[in-house]
Design a protein around this motif. Sequence first.
Motif, short mmCIF file in Angstrom:
data_model
loop_
_atom_site.label_atom_id
_atom_site.label_comp_id
_atom_site.label_asym_id
_atom_site.label_seq_id
_atom_site.Cartn_x
_atom_site.Cartn_y
_atom_site.Cartn_z
N ASN A 22 18.55 -39.06 16.57
CA ASN A 22 17.18 -38.83 17.05
C ASN A 22 16.22 -38.56 15.89
O ASN A 22 15.11 -39.08 15.87
CB ASN A 22 17.13 -37.67 18.03
CG ASN A 22 17.89 -37.93 19.30
OD1 ASN A 22 18.64 -38.89 19.42
ND2 ASN A 22 17.72 -37.06 20.27
N MET A 25 15.75 -41.83 13.81
CA MET A 25 15.00 -42.81 14.59
C MET A 25 13.53 -42.40 14.69
O MET A 25 12.63 -43.24 14.54
CB MET A 25 15.61 -42.93 15.98
CG MET A 25 15.14 -44.12 16.76
SD MET A 25 15.84 -45.66 16.19
CE MET A 25 17.24 -45.79 17.26
N LYS A 26 13.28 -41.13 14.93
CA LYS A 26 11.90 -40.64 15.04
C LYS A 26 11.16 -40.85 13.73
O LYS A 26 10.03 -41.34 13.72
CB LYS A 26 11.89 -39.17 15.43
CG LYS A 26 10.49 -38.61 15.53
CD LYS A 26 10.49 -37.12 15.79
CE LYS A 26 9.07 -36.59 15.77
NZ LYS A 26 9.00 -35.18 15.60
N SER A 47 13.99 -50.96 24.14
CA SER A 47 14.16 -49.56 24.54
C SER A 47 15.60 -49.07 24.49
O SER A 47 15.84 -47.87 24.58
CB SER A 47 13.64 -49.38 25.97
OG SER A 47 14.43 -50.16 26.87
N PHE A 50 16.81 -45.89 22.48
CA PHE A 50 16.36 -44.60 22.99
C PHE A 50 17.18 -44.19 24.22
O PHE A 50 17.54 -43.04 24.36
CB PHE A 50 14.87 -44.64 23.32
CG PHE A 50 14.01 -44.79 22.10
CD1 PHE A 50 13.80 -43.72 21.25
CD2 PHE A 50 13.45 -46.01 21.79
CE1 PHE A 50 13.03 -43.86 20.12
CE2 PHE A 50 12.67 -46.16 20.66
CZ PHE A 50 12.46 -45.09 19.83
N THR A 54 20.46 -40.86 25.21
CA THR A 54 20.33 -39.87 26.27
C THR A 54 21.62 -39.53 26.99
O THR A 54 21.65 -38.61 27.79
CB THR A 54 19.31 -40.34 27.34
OG1 THR A 54 19.83 -41.50 27.98
CG2 THR A 54 17.97 -40.63 26.72
N PHE A 67 15.73 -39.40 31.17
CA PHE A 67 15.20 -39.51 29.82
C PHE A 67 14.69 -38.13 29.43
O PHE A 67 13.82 -37.58 30.11
CB PHE A 67 14.08 -40.54 29.79
CG PHE A 67 13.85 -41.13 28.44
CD1 PHE A 67 14.68 -42.13 27.97
CD2 PHE A 67 12.81 -40.70 27.65
CE1 PHE A 67 14.48 -42.68 26.72
CE2 PHE A 67 12.61 -41.24 26.40
CZ PHE A 67 13.44 -42.24 25.94
N LEU A 71 12.32 -36.04 24.01
CA LEU A 71 12.39 -37.34 23.36
C LEU A 71 11.19 -38.20 23.73
O LEU A 71 10.65 -38.93 22.91
CB LEU A 71 13.69 -38.05 23.72
CG LEU A 71 14.02 -39.33 22.96
CD1 LEU A 71 14.01 -39.09 21.46
CD2 LEU A 71 15.37 -39.86 23.40
N LYS A 72 10.74 -38.08 24.98
CA LYS A 72 9.53 -38.80 25.42
C LYS A 72 8.35 -38.47 24.51
O LYS A 72 7.57 -39.33 24.15
CB LYS A 72 9.16 -38.42 26.85
CG LYS A 72 9.77 -39.29 27.90
CD LYS A 72 9.07 -39.08 29.22
CE LYS A 72 9.68 -37.94 29.97
NZ LYS A 72 9.24 -37.83 31.35
N GLU A 74 8.39 -37.59 21.50
CA GLU A 74 8.57 -38.06 20.13
C GLU A 74 8.24 -39.53 19.96
O GLU A 74 8.06 -40.00 18.84
CB GLU A 74 10.01 -37.80 19.68
CG GLU A 74 10.32 -36.33 19.54
CD GLU A 74 11.76 -36.07 19.14
OE1 GLU A 74 12.49 -37.02 18.86
OE2 GLU A 74 12.16 -34.89 19.11
N ILE A 75 8.17 -40.27 21.05
CA ILE A 75 7.85 -41.69 20.97
C ILE A 75 6.34 -41.84 20.99
O ILE A 75 5.67 -41.35 21.89
CB ILE A 75 8.49 -42.47 22.14
CG1 ILE A 75 10.01 -42.35 22.09
CG2 ILE A 75 8.06 -43.93 22.11
CD1 ILE A 75 10.70 -42.91 23.30
N LEU A 81 7.72 -49.54 24.94
CA LEU A 81 9.15 -49.81 25.05
C LEU A 81 9.38 -50.98 25.98
O LEU A 81 8.79 -51.05 27.06
CB LEU A 81 9.89 -48.58 25.58
CG LEU A 81 9.86 -47.33 24.71
CD1 LEU A 81 10.68 -46.23 25.35
CD2 LEU A 81 10.36 -47.62 23.31
#
Length: 165
Positions: A22, A25-26, A47, A50, A54, A67, A71-72, A74-75, A81
């Motif tokens: 995570n 990727m972020k 997507s 991501f 999860t 989800f 994490l939501k 962070e996108i 997506l």
Amino acid sequence: MDEAHMLGRGKHLDKFGYETVNTIMKRHLERICKIAEKYNYELMIWSDMFFRMTNSAHEYYDYASPFPAGLKQEIDTDTQLVYWDYYHANKASYQGMMKLHKQISPKLCFAGGIWTWRGFAPYNEYTELTMFPALEAAIEEGATDVSFTMWGDNGGECSPFAVLP
């Protein structure tokens, strides 16, 4: 950001030590967003990476794993997506994933597959079997963007003209 299943476990691990998928990727997405903003590009990314983060089995088509809210956030909200799926033959499977995608963004993007990647001949029958229910689901779920992919890798030598029917 496609098929980064071993992210952070190769040279990155040797050089920088352990970081969560995570986190890596972020950070990568933030860098890509800055580049896109500089050139006034709009980002669309698959997507699946991501969604794989999860659940413990790292599965893409897991309808039961929500989800994570963190994490939501962070996108980047400008990053769209894209839900891709080439395999299911029933509308309910597509609708399940589309509902999960709409939890992240109200703009639903779907990418289906026109089967060209199995060899020299198209697999039009399977395309019809999987993409007709996908299109029905996309319409019912209010997809704003729909596209179809044709792959020519891994020995797939099919002419794109062979799928015109």
